[in-house]
Scaffold this active site. Structure first.
Site, PDB file in Angstrom:
ATOM      1  CG  ASP A   1      -1.587  14.363  15.770  1.00 36.44           C
ATOM      2  OD1 ASP A   1      -1.781  13.728  16.833  1.00 36.44           O
ATOM      3  OD2 ASP A   1      -1.720  13.831  14.644  1.00 36.44           O
TER       4      ASP A   1
ATOM      5  CB  VAL B   1       4.541  12.491  16.131  1.00 37.79           C
ATOM      6  CG1 VAL B   1       3.581  11.386  15.717  1.00 37.79           C
ATOM      7  CG2 VAL B   1       5.861  12.373  15.368  1.00 37.79           C
ATOM      8  CG  ASP B   2       4.700  16.714  10.486  1.00 38.56           C
ATOM      9  OD1 ASP B   2       4.271  15.816   9.738  1.00 38.56           O
ATOM     10  OD2 ASP B   2       5.092  17.815  10.075  1.00 38.56           O
ATOM     11  CG  ASP B   3       5.700   9.261  10.868  1.00 37.10           C
ATOM     12  OD1 ASP B   3       6.513   9.347   9.933  1.00 37.10           O
ATOM     13  OD2 ASP B   3       5.576   8.223  11.537  1.00 37.10           O
TER      14      ASP B   3
ATOM     15  CE  LYS C   1       8.493   9.410  14.117  1.00 38.63           C
ATOM     16  NZ  LYS C   1       8.191   8.001  13.757  1.00 38.63           N
TER      17      LYS C   1
ATOM     18  NE  ARG D   1       4.354  18.329   7.345  1.00 34.76           N
ATOM     19  CZ  ARG D   1       5.435  19.081   7.144  1.00 34.76           C
ATOM     20  NH1 ARG D   1       5.605  19.728   6.019  1.00 34.76           N
ATOM     21  NH2 ARG D   1       6.342  19.187   8.092  1.00 34.76           N
ATOM     22  CB  THR D   2      -0.784  11.229   5.396  1.00 35.25           C
ATOM     23  OG1 THR D   2       0.405  10.925   4.674  1.00 35.25           O
ATOM     24  CG2 THR D   2      -1.999  10.874   4.556  1.00 35.25           C
TER      25      THR D   2
END
Length: 203
Positions: free
Chosen positions: A115, A117-119, A148, A121-122
């Site tokens: 993916d 971006v790991d924002d 992030k 993580r949901t």
């Protein structure tokens, strides 16, 4: 770098946050920056040695395609809906066919989920858990372009290998494939990405 999936994402001390100054609260990344960051992940991914890439749409598609050139393995696509403003729920929109040529490389084999971006993580948690439950891989790794630096709502299952190309501050990231969504041409987007870097003082 491998991290557990709970709370504040761990950071490799040698991997300081990428320095980019926001413009109106947004940080713009150029295609060249994305390509360079993705390429830096390749040695770690090769060590994991996946049989197939699973790209989370839409943000994971282009990074996955960049990786395919260097890894020389096929790509599968999944689409998830995480548009809830709190990002507390995720829905499966599209999934791959396990009986296809590429789909047959998942069960009992190593898979790489990609993916941009790991924002919170949901989304990553949902995708990893769904792949494990539905398709039974031998092991799973996750690769994101940007992690992030913030507290995470999601948690990755035990044993999942986690790799991030770069740590970034918690700003709104604008990627070149979404330029039109922000009312920009690709040339305008790339100019703003350059300005974000110049304003930060990064050479």
């Amino acid at each position: 770098m491998a991290t557990p999936g709970e709370g504040q994402a761990k950071q490799d001390p040698a991997n300081k946050p990428m320095s980019k100054t926001p413009i109106d609260g947004k940080v713009y990344f150029s295609y060249a920056e994305i390509h360079d960051t993705v390429s830096m992940l390749v040695p770690q991914i090769q060590e994991f040695n996946p049989s197939v890439i699973i790209a989370i749409g839409g943000g994971g598609f282009i990074p996955a395609r960049m990786l395919r050139t260097e890894l020389k393995i096929p790509i599968l696509a999944v689409s998830l809906d995480a548009t809830n403003t709190a990002r507390s729920t995720v829905r499966k929109i599209q999934w791959f066919d396990e009986h296809s040529d590429a789909g047959s490389l998942v069960r009992n084999q190593k898979v790489l989920i990609v993916d941009e971006v790991d924002d919170t993580r949901t989304t990553l948690q949902y995708c990893v858990e769904e792949v494990i439950k539905t398709n039974g891989p031998a092991s799973v790794a996750v690769a994101v372009v940007h992690n992030k630096l913030k507290s995470k709502k999601g948690q990755l299952p035990e044993g999942v290998v986690y790799m991030a190309g770069a740590n970034v501050e918690d700003h709104w990231n604008c990627y070149p494939w979404d330029a039109a969504a922000y009312g920009n041409t690709i040339y305008e987007h790339e100019a703003m990405a350059k300005k974000c870097t110049e304003n930060s003082g990064t050479p």
